[in-house]
Motif scaffolding. Structure first.
Motif, short mmCIF file in Angstrom:
data_model
loop_
_atom_site.label_atom_id
_atom_site.label_comp_id
_atom_site.label_asym_id
_atom_site.label_seq_id
_atom_site.Cartn_x
_atom_site.Cartn_y
_atom_site.Cartn_z
N ILE A 61 9.07 7.62 11.56
CA ILE A 61 9.33 6.25 11.11
C ILE A 61 9.26 6.17 9.59
CG2 ILE A 61 8.39 3.90 11.12
CD1 ILE A 61 7.53 4.47 14.05
N TYR A 62 8.28 6.85 9.00
CA TYR A 62 8.15 6.83 7.55
C TYR A 62 9.40 7.41 6.88
CZ TYR A 62 6.56 7.80 2.84
OH TYR A 62 6.46 7.86 1.48
N PHE A 70 17.28 0.77 5.45
CA PHE A 70 16.20 0.37 6.35
C PHE A 70 15.84 -1.07 6.03
CE2 PHE A 70 11.89 0.65 8.20
CZ PHE A 70 12.19 1.26 9.41
N ASP A 71 15.93 -1.91 7.02
CA ASP A 71 15.75 -3.35 6.83
C ASP A 71 14.33 -3.70 6.40
OD1 ASP A 71 16.09 -6.21 9.03
OD2 ASP A 71 16.29 -6.07 6.87
N LYS A 72 14.26 -4.63 5.47
CA LYS A 72 12.96 -5.08 4.96
C LYS A 72 12.11 -5.67 6.08
CE LYS A 72 11.01 -7.74 1.18
NZ LYS A 72 11.30 -8.57 0.00
N LYS A 73 12.74 -6.35 7.01
CA LYS A 73 11.99 -6.95 8.13
C LYS A 73 11.36 -5.87 9.01
CE LYS A 73 14.49 -11.28 8.58
NZ LYS A 73 15.29 -12.14 9.46
N PHE A 79 4.54 -2.49 9.17
CA PHE A 79 3.27 -2.71 8.48
C PHE A 79 2.32 -3.52 9.36
CE2 PHE A 79 0.61 -5.54 5.92
CZ PHE A 79 -0.14 -4.61 5.22
N GLN A 80 2.82 -4.59 9.94
CA GLN A 80 1.98 -5.45 10.79
C GLN A 80 1.50 -4.70 12.03
OE1 GLN A 80 4.54 -8.82 11.35
NE2 GLN A 80 3.87 -9.83 9.48
N ALA A 85 -2.91 -2.06 14.84
CA ALA A 85 -3.47 -0.86 15.48
C ALA A 85 -4.79 -0.48 14.80
CB ALA A 85 -2.48 0.30 15.40
N ASN A 86 -4.83 -0.57 13.47
CA ASN A 86 -6.06 -0.26 12.75
C ASN A 86 -7.19 -1.21 13.13
OD1 ASN A 86 -5.50 2.06 11.24
ND2 ASN A 86 -4.38 0.87 9.73
#
Length: 105
Positions: A61-62, A70-73, A79-80, A85-86
């Protein structure tokens, strides 16, 4: 009579010391057994395998996220998701610590 009391105290002290020594030996044996158990090794292998797959997925993914199109959304969603997950992993860790603390009390 005073000698009997002294002898009795020494016997109790000796027995108590002996029991603490046995307790220490039993704890050592049980901790080593648990550490070397197949169940722990199997769980460790499963967790390691799962973490490796997670790292590989995140790496893919990175790498995709570095592409210009790669879409900003999608980046924001990623990120969310990672942030969520964290938080969940932190909750699990805190629960494990609490459970272990309760087991030891």
């Amino acid at each position: 009579m005073a000698q009997r009391k002294k002898a009795s105290k020494k016997t109790h002290h000796s027995n108590l010391s002996s029991e603490f020594k046995k307790l220490g030996q039993n704890l050592e044996i049980n901790i080593k057994s648990a550490w070397h158990s197949q169940q722990r090794k199997k769980l460790e292998a499963q967790v390691g395998e799962g973490l490796n797959k997670l790292v590989q997925g995140i790496d893919r993914i990175y790498k995709k996220s570095q592409e210009k199109d790669f879409d900003k959304k999608v980046k924001q969603g990623l990120f969310q998701a990672v942030q969520k997950a964290n938080k969940k992993l932190d909750q699990v860790h805190k629960k494990w610590e609490k459970d272990e603390k309760n087991k030891n009390n």
